[in-house]
Scaffold this active site. Structure first.
Site, PDB file in Angstrom:
ATOM      1  N   TRP A   1       3.648  11.070  -2.487  1.00  0.00           N
ATOM      2  CA  TRP A   1       3.812   9.709  -3.009  1.00  0.00           C
ATOM      3  C   TRP A   1       3.773   9.691  -4.524  1.00  0.00           C
ATOM      4  CZ3 TRP A   1       6.198   7.078   0.292  1.00  0.00           C
ATOM      5  CH2 TRP A   1       5.910   7.172   1.651  1.00  0.00           C
TER       6      TRP A   1
ATOM      7  N   ASP B   1      -1.996   3.705  -7.337  1.00  0.00           N
ATOM      8  CA  ASP B   1      -1.451   3.469  -6.002  1.00  0.00           C
ATOM      9  C   ASP B   1      -2.600   3.665  -5.018  1.00  0.00           C
ATOM     10  OD1 ASP B   1      -0.243   3.502  -3.536  1.00  0.00           O
ATOM     11  OD2 ASP B   1       1.201   5.095  -4.012  1.00  0.00           O
TER      12      ASP B   1
ATOM     13  N   LYS C   1      -1.589   0.030   5.707  1.00  0.00           N
ATOM     14  CA  LYS C   1      -2.601   1.029   6.017  1.00  0.00           C
ATOM     15  C   LYS C   1      -3.985   0.401   6.210  1.00  0.00           C
ATOM     16  CE  LYS C   1       0.580   4.241   4.511  1.00  0.00           C
ATOM     17  NZ  LYS C   1       1.440   4.512   3.371  1.00  0.00           N
TER      18      LYS C   1
HETATM   19  C1  LIG Z   1       2.465   4.781   2.623  1.00  0.00           C
HETATM   20  C2  LIG Z   1       2.336   5.006   1.173  1.00  0.00           C
HETATM   21  C3  LIG Z   1       3.321   4.595   0.268  1.00  0.00           C
HETATM   22  C4  LIG Z   1       4.624   3.984   0.711  1.00  0.00           C
HETATM   23  O1  LIG Z   1       4.437   2.695   1.125  1.00  0.00           O
HETATM   24  P1  LIG Z   1       5.678   1.781   1.556  1.00  0.00           P
HETATM   25  O2  LIG Z   1       5.025   0.455   1.699  1.00  0.00           O
HETATM   26  O3  LIG Z   1       6.225   2.333   2.827  1.00  0.00           O
HETATM   27  O4  LIG Z   1       6.679   1.802   0.478  1.00  0.00           O
HETATM   28  C5  LIG Z   1       3.093   4.798  -1.066  1.00  0.00           C
HETATM   29  N1  LIG Z   1       1.967   5.379  -1.512  1.00  0.00           N
HETATM   30  C6  LIG Z   1       0.994   5.800  -0.669  1.00  0.00           C
HETATM   31  C7  LIG Z   1      -0.240   6.436  -1.209  1.00  0.00           C
HETATM   32  C8  LIG Z   1       1.164   5.620   0.697  1.00  0.00           C
HETATM   33  O5  LIG Z   1       0.204   6.038   1.542  1.00  0.00           O
END
Ligand SMILES: *Cc1c(COP(=O)(O)O)cnc(C)c1O
Length: 360
Positions: A104, A172, A196
């Site tokens: 990511w 993030d 998540k």
């Molecule tokens: C799942 C995830 C993403 C991507 O998220 P989307 O909503 O599918 O774009 C980005 N960063 C991390 C750390 C993730 O776990």
């Protein structure tokens, strides 16, 4: 109550069952108004009220003041933030620092390079992303510093965040948002795809320092500008109404659980049970990351062969333990144990792991 499996899916992921049940009521007849929450105007006082409650509850859980920070509820997933962030804050001649801790982070870096210069302030690529760096070489006067608090695919987390002084720190937090106490006031911006820890797919929470938004670039597309969404309080256009409703319910659930201190304690206990099953197996299960970088959300491990891993996954499934397959990029096994996974779920997995070990 229907039989619920023990859900280790990495995302979309398990949600609190009480929230699912309440949202099922709201999906049919919200507050006895004779219509579904999905059929109501996003400008109705009912929706605006619940959205503001969700925002305020979120800031409250983080210990942030609404004078300083705003919550934006945006579409496009966390991935949209990979480009929105540099589009707003990284000039062509400026440098942003990025810490590369996995898939990511790499996706975020790729987007930033479209807008300006990127300095990799630290990376654990050389060791297969089995740890999170603790030393950072930061650029003086950088536009911002970007980190990933939890690496969903590799099963690592950041414990020591970089000291960035006056440079805004951006994180993030998609896969461990509101799972542990963090000094959230250190960040210029935090973002998290909901699917998540805080809700269903379809909405991304962006928590941003208002004074930083004022410094964002002008002349960028309206929908991609933080100024637009801050100025219109996330109601510039129709926001993802139903996901925001559920995020609001999850915030109330987290509060009722006792807030982040209680949530973190529970998460530590859950992770402890499964790591204990790994560490006491004499190498039957092999953790894939350095102990000091172990995630308490995504626990990754391998067995001796891929055949044995498949057998493990098949038998786990027969025991109602689902979603344990590792990400396709890295293979192996991964137990994603977000806030809503109950302690009993982690205990069942640990028990199953011990039994499978003995039988094989
Ligand atoms: C799942 C995830 C993403 C991507 O998220 P989307 O909503 O599918 O774009 C980005 N960063 C991390 C750390 C993730 O776990």
């Amino acid at each position: 109550m229907p039989d619920r499996v023990i859900n280790f899916n990495p995302g979309p992921a398990t949600l609190p069952f009480d929230v699912i049940k309440e949202s099922a009521v709201g999906a049919v007849n919200f507050n006895n108004l004779g219509m579904s929450i999905m059929e109501m105007s996003h400008r109705s006082k009912e929706f605006e009220g619940l959205m503001h409650d969700a925002m305020n509850d979120m800031l409250g859980l983080m210990g942030l003041s609404s004078d300083e920070y705003a919550v934006l509820f945006l579409g496009g997933g966390a991935s949209m933030q990979f480009c929105m962030l540099p589009y707003n804050f990284l000039g062509q001649d400026q440098t942003a620092d990025y810490v590369n801790t996995g898939v990511w982070a790499r996706s975020a870096i790729k987007e930033a390079k479209l807008f300006g210069k990127v300095n990799i302030a630290a990376t654990s690529e050389a060791t297969g992303f089995d740890r999170v760096p603790t030393e950072f070489s930061l650029t003086p006067g950088a536009a911002y510093v970007h980190v990933t608090s939890n690496n969903t695919i590799f099963g690592t987390r950041m414990v020591k965040f970089p000291e960035t002084g006056a440079v805004p720190l951006v994180c993030d937090m998609s896969s461990d948002f509101l799972s542990r106490r963090i000094d959230f006031g250190r960040f210029g911006m935090i973002y998290a795809g909901a699917q998540k820890n805080i809700g269903p797919a379809g909405v991304t929470a962006v928590i941003i320092r208002k004074s930083w938004v004022e410094k964002a670039k002008d002349g960028i597309p309206t929908m991609l500008s933080y100024k637009t969404h801050l100025g219109k309080d996330s109601l510039f256009n129709t926001p993802p109404v139903f996901p925001i409703y559920i995020v609001g319910l999850v915030m109330k659930w987290v509060k009722a659980k006792g807030g982040l201190e209680a949530i973190e304690k529970n998460n530590n206990e859950k992770a402890g049970l499964v790591y204990q099953a790994i560490d006491s197996s004499g190498g039957f299960y092999r953790g894939t990351v350095q102990p000091e970088s172990r995630s308490i959300m995504n626990l990754t491990f391998r067995l001796a062969t891929e055949e044995l891993e498949q057998k493990f996954l098949d038998e786990a499934k027969k025991n109602q333990l689902i979603g344990l397959k590792g990400h396709r990029d890295v293979g192996g096994c991964r137990a994603s144990m977000y806030n809503a996974l109950p302690l009993e779920g982690a205990a069942k997995l640990a028990e199953f792991m011990d039994a499978f070990h003995k039988a094989n």
